[in-house]
Design a protein around this motif. Structure first.
Motif, PDB file in Angstrom:
ATOM      1  N   ILE A 189       0.850  -1.182   0.000  1.00 14.84           N
ATOM      2  CA  ILE A 189       0.000   0.000   0.000  1.00 14.84           C
ATOM      3  C   ILE A 189       0.889   1.237   0.000  1.00 14.84           C
ATOM      4  O   ILE A 189       2.080   1.163   0.290  1.00 14.84           O
ATOM      5  CB  ILE A 189      -0.954   0.024   1.217  1.00 14.84           C
ATOM      6  CG1 ILE A 189      -0.170  -0.008   2.523  1.00 14.84           C
ATOM      7  CG2 ILE A 189      -1.940  -1.125   1.139  1.00 14.84           C
ATOM      8  CD1 ILE A 189      -1.026   0.181   3.758  1.00 14.84           C
ATOM      9  N   ARG A 190       0.290   2.366  -0.340  1.00 14.25           N
ATOM     10  CA  ARG A 190       1.063   3.598  -0.381  1.00 14.25           C
ATOM     11  C   ARG A 190       0.236   4.758   0.122  1.00 14.25           C
ATOM     12  O   ARG A 190      -1.003   4.705   0.144  1.00 14.25           O
ATOM     13  CB  ARG A 190       1.542   3.877  -1.799  1.00 14.25           C
ATOM     14  CG  ARG A 190       0.416   4.142  -2.778  1.00 14.25           C
ATOM     15  CD  ARG A 190       0.935   4.267  -4.213  1.00 14.25           C
ATOM     16  NE  ARG A 190      -0.177   4.363  -5.136  1.00 14.25           N
ATOM     17  CZ  ARG A 190      -0.767   5.508  -5.481  1.00 14.25           C
ATOM     18  NH1 ARG A 190      -0.344   6.651  -4.993  1.00 14.25           N
ATOM     19  NH2 ARG A 190      -1.778   5.500  -6.316  1.00 14.25           N
ATOM     20  N   ILE A 191       0.914   5.805   0.532  1.00 12.09           N
ATOM     21  CA  ILE A 191       0.284   7.071   0.894  1.00 12.09           C
ATOM     22  C   ILE A 191       0.468   7.980  -0.311  1.00 12.09           C
ATOM     23  O   ILE A 191       1.604   8.250  -0.707  1.00 12.09           O
ATOM     24  CB  ILE A 191       0.941   7.690   2.139  1.00 12.09           C
ATOM     25  CG1 ILE A 191       0.770   6.767   3.349  1.00 12.09           C
ATOM     26  CG2 ILE A 191       0.366   9.073   2.420  1.00 12.09           C
ATOM     27  CD1 ILE A 191       1.563   7.192   4.578  1.00 12.09           C
ATOM     28  N   PRO A 192      -0.612   8.438  -0.931  1.00 11.30           N
ATOM     29  CA  PRO A 192      -0.457   9.288  -2.113  1.00 11.30           C
ATOM     30  C   PRO A 192       0.191  10.618  -1.745  1.00 11.30           C
ATOM     31  O   PRO A 192      -0.086  11.179  -0.685  1.00 11.30           O
ATOM     32  CB  PRO A 192      -1.888   9.480  -2.620  1.00 11.30           C
ATOM     33  CG  PRO A 192      -2.769   9.146  -1.475  1.00 11.30           C
ATOM     34  CD  PRO A 192      -2.012   8.237  -0.573  1.00 11.30           C
ATOM     35  N   MET A 193       1.067  11.097  -2.603  1.00  8.29           N
ATOM     36  CA  MET A 193       1.785  12.344  -2.367  1.00  8.29           C
ATOM     37  C   MET A 193       1.371  13.377  -3.419  1.00  8.29           C
ATOM     38  O   MET A 193       1.107  13.027  -4.566  1.00  8.29           O
ATOM     39  CB  MET A 193       3.294  12.122  -2.464  1.00  8.29           C
ATOM     40  CG  MET A 193       3.844  10.960  -1.678  1.00  8.29           C
ATOM     41  SD  MET A 193       3.585  10.867   0.073  1.00  8.29           S
ATOM     42  CE  MET A 193       3.871  12.344   0.793  1.00  8.29           C
ATOM     43  N   CYS A 194       1.346  14.619  -3.024  1.00 13.10           N
ATOM     44  CA  CYS A 194       1.018  15.707  -3.951  1.00 13.10           C
ATOM     45  C   CYS A 194       2.276  16.510  -4.266  1.00 13.10           C
ATOM     46  O   CYS A 194       3.179  16.610  -3.438  1.00 13.10           O
ATOM     47  CB  CYS A 194      -0.025  16.630  -3.334  1.00 13.10           C
ATOM     48  SG  CYS A 194      -1.599  15.842  -3.045  1.00 13.10           S
ATOM     49  N   GLY A 195       2.324  17.084  -5.430  1.00 17.37           N
ATOM     50  CA  GLY A 195       3.434  17.956  -5.796  1.00 17.37           C
ATOM     51  C   GLY A 195       4.738  17.203  -5.982  1.00 17.37           C
ATOM     52  O   GLY A 195       4.768  16.081  -6.461  1.00 17.37           O
TER      53      GLY A 195
END
Length: 87
Positions: free
Chosen positions: A54-60
């Motif tokens: 699983i992953r934590i979505p990142m912005c920028g």
């Protein structure tokens, strides 16, 4: 490796584009997390032992969070799901 995995889901958390985002998963049951470090993530050997990635979505431009922050984000999501009974 010798511990009982009965009723325990063992997702690996990593900052990679593969894998479902953490909020798509159900953490209301038993689970144990394998947290990769921010530099190298999870080794191939440890990733292979994970039931899911699983992953934590990142912005920028941010590539990843440090391991402590990632753990806090996931722990909060587990608490939220278990206290509300909702995924």
């Amino acid at each position: 490796d010798d511990r009982s995995r009965e009723n325990t889901w063992n997702p690996g958390l990593w900052a990679h584009l593969d894998g479902a985002t953490f909020y798509e998963k159900d953490f209301t049951g038993g689970c144990a997390f394998l947290i990769g470090n921010e530099g190298n993530g999870l080794s191939d050997e440890i990733s292979a032992k994970a039931d899911d990635l699983i992953r934590i979505p990142m912005c920028g431009q941010v590539e990843s969070l440090n391991a402590a922050i990632s753990t806090a984000v996931i722990a909060y999501e587990v608490l939220r799901q278990r206290s509300t009974g909702k995924k």
